[in-house]
Design a protein around this motif. Structure first.
Motif, PDB file in Angstrom:
ATOM      1  N   ILE A   1      81.093  81.653  87.336  1.00  0.00           N
ATOM      2  CA  ILE A   1      82.088  81.210  88.318  1.00  0.00           C
ATOM      3  C   ILE A   1      83.444  81.015  87.640  1.00  0.00           C
ATOM      4  N   LYS A   2      83.430  80.386  86.467  1.00  0.00           N
ATOM      5  CA  LYS A   2      84.679  80.070  85.769  1.00  0.00           C
ATOM      6  C   LYS A   2      85.398  81.322  85.298  1.00  0.00           C
ATOM      7  N   GLU A   3      84.664  82.265  84.717  1.00  0.00           N
ATOM      8  CA  GLU A   3      85.312  83.409  84.082  1.00  0.00           C
ATOM      9  C   GLU A   3      85.371  84.656  84.960  1.00  0.00           C
ATOM     10  N   SER A   4      84.611  84.676  86.057  1.00  0.00           N
ATOM     11  CA  SER A   4      84.659  85.817  86.964  1.00  0.00           C
ATOM     12  C   SER A   4      85.129  85.395  88.355  1.00  0.00           C
ATOM     13  N   GLY A   5      84.434  84.411  88.932  1.00  0.00           N
ATOM     14  CA  GLY A   5      84.766  83.974  90.278  1.00  0.00           C
ATOM     15  C   GLY A   5      86.174  83.423  90.402  1.00  0.00           C
ATOM     16  N   PHE A   6      86.632  82.754  89.361  1.00  0.00           N
ATOM     17  CA  PHE A   6      87.954  82.128  89.391  1.00  0.00           C
ATOM     18  C   PHE A   6      89.056  83.173  89.566  1.00  0.00           C
ATOM     19  N   THR A   7      89.012  84.235  88.774  1.00  0.00           N
ATOM     20  CA  THR A   7      90.037  85.281  88.890  1.00  0.00           C
ATOM     21  C   THR A   7      89.838  86.089  90.170  1.00  0.00           C
ATOM     22  N   ALA A   8      88.574  86.325  90.569  1.00  0.00           N
ATOM     23  CA  ALA A   8      88.308  87.080  91.800  1.00  0.00           C
ATOM     24  C   ALA A   8      88.848  86.347  93.020  1.00  0.00           C
ATOM     25  N   PHE A   9      88.813  85.014  92.982  1.00  0.00           N
ATOM     26  CA  PHE A   9      89.322  84.215  94.102  1.00  0.00           C
ATOM     27  C   PHE A   9      90.783  84.542  94.384  1.00  0.00           C
ATOM     28  N   PHE A  10      91.564  84.747  93.335  1.00  0.00           N
ATOM     29  CA  PHE A  10      92.994  84.972  93.513  1.00  0.00           C
ATOM     30  C   PHE A  10      93.348  86.437  93.688  1.00  0.00           C
ATOM     31  N   THR A  11      92.600  87.340  93.053  1.00  0.00           N
ATOM     32  CA  THR A  11      92.900  88.763  93.240  1.00  0.00           C
ATOM     33  C   THR A  11      92.365  89.275  94.573  1.00  0.00           C
ATOM     34  N   ARG A  12      91.309  88.611  95.113  1.00  0.00           N
ATOM     35  CA  ARG A  12      90.700  88.983  96.391  1.00  0.00           C
ATOM     36  C   ARG A  12      90.280  90.446  96.406  1.00  0.00           C
ATOM     37  N   SER A  13      89.787  90.927  95.274  1.00  0.00           N
ATOM     38  CA  SER A  13      89.353  92.320  95.198  1.00  0.00           C
ATOM     39  C   SER A  13      88.241  92.446  94.167  1.00  0.00           C
ATOM     40  N   SER A  14      87.053  92.813  94.623  1.00  0.00           N
ATOM     41  CA  SER A  14      85.941  93.034  93.693  1.00  0.00           C
ATOM     42  C   SER A  14      86.257  94.189  92.748  1.00  0.00           C
ATOM     43  N   ALA A  15      86.956  95.203  93.275  1.00  0.00           N
ATOM     44  CA  ALA A  15      87.319  96.348  92.443  1.00  0.00           C
ATOM     45  C   ALA A  15      88.243  95.916  91.312  1.00  0.00           C
ATOM     46  N   ALA A  16      89.241  95.086  91.645  1.00  0.00           N
ATOM     47  CA  ALA A  16      90.183  94.633  90.626  1.00  0.00           C
ATOM     48  C   ALA A  16      89.506  93.742  89.604  1.00  0.00           C
TER      49      ALA A  16
ATOM     50  N   THR B   1      85.082  87.047  97.896  1.00  0.00           N
ATOM     51  CA  THR B   1      85.202  87.883  96.703  1.00  0.00           C
ATOM     52  C   THR B   1      84.722  87.143  95.463  1.00  0.00           C
ATOM     53  N   ALA B   2      85.034  85.850  95.369  1.00  0.00           N
ATOM     54  CA  ALA B   2      84.584  85.057  94.223  1.00  0.00           C
ATOM     55  C   ALA B   2      83.061  85.008  94.161  1.00  0.00           C
ATOM     56  N   LEU B   3      82.415  84.821  95.326  1.00  0.00           N
ATOM     57  CA  LEU B   3      80.949  84.796  95.380  1.00  0.00           C
ATOM     58  C   LEU B   3      80.364  86.143  94.978  1.00  0.00           C
ATOM     59  N   ASN B   4      80.877  87.210  95.565  1.00  0.00           N
ATOM     60  CA  ASN B   4      80.351  88.543  95.274  1.00  0.00           C
ATOM     61  C   ASN B   4      80.527  88.913  93.806  1.00  0.00           C
ATOM     62  N   SER B   5      81.731  88.703  93.289  1.00  0.00           N
ATOM     63  CA  SER B   5      82.045  89.168  91.937  1.00  0.00           C
ATOM     64  C   SER B   5      81.318  88.361  90.869  1.00  0.00           C
ATOM     65  N   SER B   6      81.277  87.045  91.023  1.00  0.00           N
ATOM     66  CA  SER B   6      80.563  86.221  90.035  1.00  0.00           C
ATOM     67  C   SER B   6      79.067  86.527  90.068  1.00  0.00           C
ATOM     68  N   GLY B   7      78.552  86.854  91.274  1.00  0.00           N
ATOM     69  CA  GLY B   7      77.142  87.214  91.391  1.00  0.00           C
ATOM     70  C   GLY B   7      76.810  88.516  90.677  1.00  0.00           C
ATOM     71  N   ASP B   8      77.773  89.438  90.616  1.00  0.00           N
ATOM     72  CA  ASP B   8      77.548  90.694  89.891  1.00  0.00           C
ATOM     73  C   ASP B   8      77.139  90.414  88.441  1.00  0.00           C
TER      74      ASP B   8
END
Length: 422
Positions: A252-267, A383-390
């Protein structure tokens, strides 16, 4: 030059998380003090644009290089990752159904879905997904079509393994390393980009969305937090038979946190790649599973489709029984896995789900309009949920095999586990 070098060294001496936090604070302050200084938002657009631009190239060269070197091991770990991606998406949809019946919602319908056309049904969604795989490889890379990128990267990687000389293989590896280094440089500038993103969100939307759509936003976010902080940890604990939260918090800290602001799983794919490396995962596996997760690990999308559809049914007075709702959530979970092949992502799959209850397309597209309004929060958390789950499930599959082989888990998990047990 010496002064600039010292400034850069001082900047890099602080952790990325602390720098991002400072960027958030500055972005909020600037949005409140000078909301008309729209030029500040350009930093956010440049940051997300740079990540989106380089991510497809990174994925292509990482996968092709890994397979070309002859070390790719898409074994039981890969199969387990895919299973975890799919089962958690289905569970997330079921959680959304239960929450919707416990806290039924209605909404103020809003225009604003634009001229976008939703898919006509589940068959069209799956057809779009399959057709997006068989496309020109250059077109796939240019348009960030990750399923198409994965297919051709696998084909070229295996072909190069058979015909390429050692020099060619080394050149591809060097190119892969160079692209990875470029990604690290971009990520290092995240505080500036996130400052611009926060400024843009706060200055444009303020807190008004909490007034009109606060309850449905709270339900969406609550379900996503439930999956992220309760359901996913339970699944990890069952697989690894240890305290899952050190791994969950790190993802969550190292993936979900940045995904929350970029709002893009691809990014966020490059961020996840770097985190997998830090966690000691096998590059040959995660270089394929992480891009694939950005397409089929769609817990947040399944939650959004389910809750918004049931809220639409409540709004227009359609009575939905629990068995029917669970059937709809199952279809939503399947459709969510194809969301990346549809313009507009998860929101444009809402009309398809609404059609199961006889809700007209006009009403359904107004629900999509509501989705766009609350998207500044809903899409960020999704996006934070999806990306951190990856990363979480890629690590879970890898560590599961470690335990079976008698190998110790990473120190950061063992130390926290002992502390929690004590």
């Amino acid at each position: 030059m010496k002064t600039i070098k010292k400034v850069i060294e001082k900047y890099n001496s602080f952790s990325l998380i602390s720098r991002i936090f400072v960027g958030i604070v500055i972005g909020v302050i600037l949005a409140l003090l000078v909301p008309k200084a729209t030029w500040i938002a350009i930093f956010g657009k440049l940051f997300v644009g740079a990540l989106k631009a380089i991510a497809p190239v990174l994925v292509a060269v990482l996968v092709a290089s890994a397979l070309c070197q002859g070390a790719a091991k898409l074994d039981k770990r890969f199969g387990m990752v895919i299973f975890l991606y799919l089962i958690t998406t289905l569970i997330a949809a079921f959680v959304a159904v239960i929450a919707s019946f416990m806290f039924p919602q209605t909404m103020i319908l809003a225009e604003g879905a634009g001229e976008q056309t939703p898919p006509g049904g589940l068959g069209e969604v799956l057809n779009n997904l399959l057709m997006s795989i068989i496309v020109n490889p250059i077109h796939a890379t240019a348009n960030a079509n990750y399923m198409g990128i994965l297919l051709w990267a696998v084909v070229f990687g295996i072909a190069l393994k058979k015909v390429a000389s050692d020099g060619t293989k080394q050149m591809l590896q060097d190119f892969s390393d160079a692209v990875s280094q470029g990604v690290k440089w971009i990520i290092n500038l995240a505080p500036f980009g996130i400052c611009g993103l926060v400024f843009d969100s706060v200055s444009s939307n303020g807190l008004n969305i909490f007034v009109d759509y606060g309850k449905i936003v709270a339900l969406l976010v609550g379900c996503m937090l439930m999956v992220s902080l309760v359901i996913n940890p339970i699944i990890v604990a069952i697989c690894l038979r240890t305290n899952p939260y050190p791994l969950v918090w790190r993802c969550i800290k190292e993936s979900g946190f940045t995904a929350f602001f970029t709002r893009s799983s691809a990014a966020n794919i490059p961020v996840n790649m770097e985190l997998c490396e830090k966690l000691g995962l096998d590059k040959d596996v995660y270089s394929v599973s992480i891009p694939l997760g950005a397409t089929i690990n769609m817990d947040g999308a399944a939650i959004t489709i389910t809750i918004m559809t049931l809220a639409a049914a409540n709004t227009v007075g359609v009575q939905v029984d629990i068995p029917t709702a669970f059937i709809m959530s199952f279809l939503a979970a399947v459709a969510a896995c194809g969301a990346s092949g549809v313009a507009g992502g998860s929101l444009l799959l809402i009309p398809m789900a609404c059609s199961l209850f006889g809700i007209s397309n006009d009403i359904a597209m107004q629900v999509v309009g509501v989705g766009f309004i609350i998207g500044v929060i809903q899409d960020s958390v999704e996006t934070a949920l999806n990306s951190s789950g990856d990363v979480l499930f890629a690590a879970t599959a890898e560590y599961y095999e470690w335990r079976k082989a008698g190998k110790e888990l990473p120190d950061f998990m063992k130390k926290k586990t002992k502390k929690a047990e004590g």
